[in-house]
Design an enzyme around this catalytic site. Structure first.
Site, PDB file in Angstrom:
ATOM      1  N   GLU A 203       0.727  -1.352   0.159  1.00  0.00           N
ATOM      2  CA  GLU A 203       0.002  -0.128   0.059  1.00  0.00           C
ATOM      3  C   GLU A 203       0.765   1.114   0.004  1.00  0.00           C
ATOM      4  O   GLU A 203       0.525   2.365   0.535  1.00  0.00           O
ATOM      5  CB  GLU A 203      -0.927   0.139   1.190  1.00  0.00           C
ATOM      6  CG  GLU A 203      -1.708  -0.987   1.198  1.00  0.00           C
ATOM      7  CD  GLU A 203      -2.977  -1.346   0.435  1.00  0.00           C
ATOM      8  OE1 GLU A 203      -3.011  -0.450  -0.632  1.00  0.00           O
ATOM      9  OE2 GLU A 203      -3.673  -2.232   0.358  1.00  0.00           O
TER      10      GLU A 203
HETATM   11  C1  LIG Z   1       3.491  -9.763  -0.034  1.00  0.00           C
HETATM   12  C2  LIG Z   1       3.403  -8.625  -1.002  1.00  0.00           C
HETATM   13  C3  LIG Z   1       2.293  -8.464  -1.511  1.00  0.00           C
HETATM   14  C4  LIG Z   1       1.875  -7.426  -2.466  1.00  0.00           C
HETATM   15  N1  LIG Z   1       0.610  -7.286  -2.993  1.00  0.00           N
HETATM   16  C5  LIG Z   1       0.394  -6.809  -4.148  1.00  0.00           C
HETATM   17  C6  LIG Z   1      -0.881  -6.760  -4.782  1.00  0.00           C
HETATM   18  O1  LIG Z   1      -1.778  -7.292  -4.701  1.00  0.00           O
HETATM   19  N2  LIG Z   1      -0.944  -5.858  -5.900  1.00  0.00           N
HETATM   20  C7  LIG Z   1       0.203  -4.915  -6.379  1.00  0.00           C
HETATM   21  O2  LIG Z   1      -0.020  -4.191  -7.511  1.00  0.00           O
HETATM   22  N3  LIG Z   1       1.330  -5.054  -5.649  1.00  0.00           N
HETATM   23  C8  LIG Z   1       1.580  -5.711  -4.382  1.00  0.00           C
HETATM   24  N4  LIG Z   1       2.604  -5.636  -3.935  1.00  0.00           N
HETATM   25  C9  LIG Z   1       3.751  -5.002  -4.427  1.00  0.00           C
HETATM   26  C10 LIG Z   1       4.012  -3.629  -3.251  1.00  0.00           C
HETATM   27  O3  LIG Z   1       3.034  -2.488  -3.415  1.00  0.00           O
HETATM   28  C11 LIG Z   1       5.534  -3.270  -3.608  1.00  0.00           C
HETATM   29  O4  LIG Z   1       6.372  -4.044  -3.220  1.00  0.00           O
HETATM   30  C12 LIG Z   1       5.494  -1.781  -3.109  1.00  0.00           C
HETATM   31  O5  LIG Z   1       4.969  -0.868  -3.586  1.00  0.00           O
HETATM   32  C13 LIG Z   1       7.185  -1.141  -3.227  1.00  0.00           C
HETATM   33  O6  LIG Z   1       7.764  -1.499  -4.395  1.00  0.00           O
HETATM   34  P1  LIG Z   1       9.027  -2.135  -4.801  1.00  0.00           P
HETATM   35  O7  LIG Z   1       9.038  -3.462  -3.956  1.00  0.00           O
HETATM   36  O8  LIG Z   1       9.335  -2.301  -6.085  1.00  0.00           O
HETATM   37  O9  LIG Z   1      10.072  -1.357  -3.946  1.00  0.00           O
HETATM   38  P2  LIG Z   1      10.831  -0.297  -4.438  1.00  0.00           P
HETATM   39  O10 LIG Z   1       9.989   0.631  -5.097  1.00  0.00           O
HETATM   40  O11 LIG Z   1      12.029  -0.614  -5.420  1.00  0.00           O
HETATM   41  O12 LIG Z   1      11.381   0.452  -3.192  1.00  0.00           O
HETATM   42  C14 LIG Z   1      12.669  -0.133  -2.609  1.00  0.00           C
HETATM   43  C15 LIG Z   1      13.194   0.729  -1.450  1.00  0.00           C
HETATM   44  O13 LIG Z   1      13.084   2.238  -1.917  1.00  0.00           O
HETATM   45  C16 LIG Z   1      12.446   3.141  -1.309  1.00  0.00           C
HETATM   46  N5  LIG Z   1      12.025   4.164  -2.266  1.00  0.00           N
HETATM   47  C17 LIG Z   1      11.458   4.108  -3.483  1.00  0.00           C
HETATM   48  N6  LIG Z   1      11.413   4.971  -4.009  1.00  0.00           N
HETATM   49  C18 LIG Z   1      11.426   6.106  -3.297  1.00  0.00           C
HETATM   50  C19 LIG Z   1      11.515   7.634  -3.034  1.00  0.00           C
HETATM   51  N7  LIG Z   1      11.197   8.202  -4.323  1.00  0.00           N
HETATM   52  N8  LIG Z   1      12.003   8.244  -2.253  1.00  0.00           N
HETATM   53  C20 LIG Z   1      12.448   7.582  -1.056  1.00  0.00           C
HETATM   54  N9  LIG Z   1      12.429   6.012  -1.011  1.00  0.00           N
HETATM   55  C21 LIG Z   1      12.217   5.503  -2.001  1.00  0.00           C
HETATM   56  C22 LIG Z   1      11.215   2.448  -0.916  1.00  0.00           C
HETATM   57  O14 LIG Z   1      10.666   2.847   0.385  1.00  0.00           O
HETATM   58  C23 LIG Z   1      12.006   1.049  -0.463  1.00  0.00           C
HETATM   59  O15 LIG Z   1      12.461   1.250   0.822  1.00  0.00           O
HETATM   60  C24 LIG Z   1       3.036  -6.724  -2.808  1.00  0.00           C
HETATM   61  C25 LIG Z   1       4.267  -6.722  -2.158  1.00  0.00           C
HETATM   62  C26 LIG Z   1       4.495  -7.675  -1.289  1.00  0.00           C
HETATM   63  C27 LIG Z   1       5.798  -7.897  -0.900  1.00  0.00           C
END
Ligand SMILES: Cc1cc2nc3c(=O)[nH]c(=O)nc-3n(C[C@H](O)[C@H](O)[C@H](O)COP(=O)(O)OP(=O)(O)OC[C@H]3O[C@@H](n4cnc5c(N)ncnc54)[C@H](O)[C@@H]3O)c2cc1C
Length: 592
Positions: A404
């Site tokens: 979220e």
């Molecule tokens: C168990 C699980 C269930 C999920 N369910 C769903 C689902 O049903 N549908 C769906 O669409 N997605 C789902 N997700 C995805 C989830 O919403 C994403 O993992 C999340 O939005 C973070 O994206 P990412 O994993 O690519 O991390 P990244 O965006 O790569 O982030 C990595 C780190 O960098 C930080 N970061 C990134 N950008 C910035 C910025 N601009 N400024 C400061 N810090 C930053 C983040 O906070 C984090 O600490 C799920 C994930 C998991 C693990």
């Protein structure tokens, strides 16, 4: 209800309300209590006995439990009767989210289905789409998923590569791409998929059925926690999606995605309350059974400190959750008159509270992590055993800070959204901040002789808000348009805003409760401990921010003002915590 003062999102920074203006959990009516009890009974009968098998990744078992919850009516809470649900108000929806929150990975699967899997179609779908899908999602006949994240597009959700092209005959969109981390992917019948049409700059949204040729579901991920929920990649290879399944307008997908995330954040804020209540009950039950040095560990001051700290954070968080929930209901009532469509009115009211949604998501997920961590510690070695619920709770809690929108993204949103709303003229933030800043050397704590207990607490909160305004003005003046890249300072301000909003909600709740019940001494202890801790966090965060934006000449006078504004009267915090723990230990369960 109509006479209540309703603040705009973020306006709490510059405006006050009275206890009568908010809704508190002690005001749930009989029907709401019965709905919550039905959820609790469902967890006891269907979820907890199956937890071990669910954790082995039995997709069919999860699917069958979800369907049973649908048969019982638990999936139709947010859906109007016209589309197969039993349309409850937002407060009740949040109560259901709270209560089912104690259901570990079932809760994640259930919330994904009822929220992000179903509501985009309810809120943005046309009549035909609602009739074809929502009526069946509301009863569990169909199960849903939400597909936004891609391997290269997580926090930067609009950067996805999934693409849709209109077929030559104009009857289908041809979908190609890949989604990952999709909750319920293993069994969901419908997916709300976000993709760009041709070379559009922004996303569009589509309803995709699992059985469309070219939809390929990956194997479930091996995860740290919520092992019972199915999380997998989904591949789209030349999938023909009928044009009737475009959700909303072309290019409206990013708006759909963001507003659904606001809703998801609010519901997550409620969900973690249920998980924390169960975890605290598990903690105190164990502390009341385990003996060391010849006595129960619940008699030790160090354990009482932990139990009380768990209660204070949870109770404060809960106060803020239901304050916002009823604001959403009030706004929905106001907007109903102007906009005929229930779905659009609902999502507009929910999205309006974007600042509070981000704030509750961060505060709540960190509250649950704290509660879960202390629960393991109270259990000692047994807390590390896979036999114990607190071990599962500890692993399951962690995801809430990631999905979220990560807490980093949400902290940025808290400040950025409030400032944008103020810039649009929704409330006067910058003018008030500037005039306060200009009188910084004459700032005082506003103490008055013989003020009442609650007047004193509300004065503290007003002062915390002044500290926030000072930091906002100082940071905007120094960094101007580059403030958005000063994330550390924005984090400081976000922390102050979160703590202050939550403390204010708690103070309003206890003040209202005192009028309703009279003796609320233990709630006053909770408030005392919370205010004491909030003052400390606001002071620390403000000083960090000031030292980041002010030069060595101006910093000392600003820091002096911050110290004046965060000064609170000393109380015997140890005894207050002991009394809170004492009630918990006596009740042997969370009953605040
Ligand atoms: C168990 C699980 C269930 C999920 N369910 C769903 C689902 O049903 N549908 C769906 O669409 N997605 C789902 N997700 C995805 C989830 O919403 C994403 O993992 C999340 O939005 C973070 O994206 P990412 O994993 O690519 O991390 P990244 O965006 O790569 O982030 C990595 C780190 O960098 C930080 N970061 C990134 N950008 C910035 C910025 N601009 N400024 C400061 N810090 C930053 C983040 O906070 C984090 O600490 C799920 C994930 C998991 C693990």
């Amino acid at each position: 209800m109509e006479n209540k003062k309703l603040l705009k999102s973020g306006e709490f920074l510059v405006a006050e309300i009275t206890p009568e203006d908010i809704f508190i959990p002690e005001e749930f009516n009989e029907e709401q209590r019965m709905i919550a009890q039905t959820c609790r009974d469902f967890l006891e009968a269907e979820v907890y006995p199956n937890m071990t098998n669910l954790e082995k990744g039995d997709r069919e078992l999860m699917k069958s439990i979800l369907k049973k919850s649908g048969e019982l009516g638990l999936m139709g809470v947010s859906i109007p009767e016209e589309f197969g649900g039993f349309g409850q108000n937002f407060v009740t929806q949040m109560l259901v989210a709270e209560t089912t929150g104690a259901g570990y990975s079932f809760s994640v699967a259930y919330m994904a289905h009822c929220g992000i899997g179903t509501l985009p179609i309810m809120y943005y779908g046309n009549k035909d789409q609602r009739e074809r899908y929502v009526t069946k999602l509301a009863t569990g006949e169909l199960l849903g998923a939400y597909c936004l994240t891609e391997p290269g597009a997580g926090s930067d959700a609009n950067s996805g590569k999934t693409n849709a092209k209109l077929s030559e005959d104009g009857k289908h969109y041809i979908l190609n791409g890949q989604k990952m981390w999709i909750t319920n992917a293993g069994f969901a019948d419908t997916q709300v998929v976000f993709a760009k049409i041709d070379n559009d700059r922004v996303l569009s949204a589509f309803i995709v059925e699992r059985n469309y040729p070219g939809v390929v579901i990956g194997a479930d991920e091996h995860k740290m926690g919520i092992k019972g929920s199915s999380t997998a990649q989904i591949f789209y290879n030349d999938v023909k999606v009928p044009v009737e399944n475009l959700l909303g307008k072309r290019g409206e997908g990013f708006r759909v995605a963001l507003s659904i995330l606001h809703m998801g954040r609010l519901k997550l804020g409620a969900n973690v309350i249920g998980a924390a209540k169960k975890t605290i009950t598990d903690s105190v039950k164990y502390a009341n059974e385990r003996k060391q040095f010849g006595v129960l560990i619940s008699t030790f001051g160090a354990i009482k400190h932990k139990l009380a700290s768990q209660v204070v954070r949870l109770y404060a968080s809960e106060s803020a959750v239901y304050r916002v929930s009823s604001d959403v209901d009030l706004l929905m009532d106001k907007l109903k008159a102007d906009c005929g469509d229930y779905g659009r009115t609902a999502i507009e009211s929910i999205s309006h509270y974007a600042v509070e949604a981000a704030l509750l998501k961060v505060f709540g997920s960190e509250m649950l992590d704290f509660v879960a961590d202390e629960a393991v510690q109270i259990h000692g070695g047994m807390g590390y055993s896979a036999e114990m619920d607190v071990e599962r709770g500890y692993r399951d809690s962690r995801i809430n800070r990631i999905f979220e929108g990560t807490n980093e993204i949400n902290r940025l949103l808290v400040v950025d959204t409030a400032m944008k709303r103020a810039m649009k003229g929704e409330f006067d933030l910058f003018g008030k901040a500037e005039s306060l800043f200009n009188t910084i050397t004459s700032i005082n704590a506003g103490e008055i002789k013989d003020e009442s207990y609650f007047d004193e607490k509300f004065r503290y909160i007003k002062n915390f808000k002044k500290a926030i305004l000072i930091c906002i003005h100082g940071a905007v003046k120094k960094f101007e348009k580059s403030l958005l890249s000063e994330q550390e300072v924005l984090n400081n301000i976000a922390d102050m805003m979160m703590e202050t909003y939550v403390s204010e909600s708690l103070c309003l709740r206890v003040a209202k409760l005192e009028k309703m019940k009279g003796n609320v001494s233990v709630n006053i202890d909770i408030l005392d401990v919370n205010i004491y801790e909030t003052a400390d966090i606001v002071r620390r965060s403000a000083c960090e921010a000031v030292n980041s934006f002010a030069d060595t000449e101006s910093a000392p006078s600003i820091i002096t003002a911050i110290e004046v504004l965060t000064r609170v009267k000393g109380i015997n915090i140890k005894n207050a915590r002991r009394r809170i723990a004492g009630k918990l230990i006596e009740d042997n369960s969370y009953k605040f």
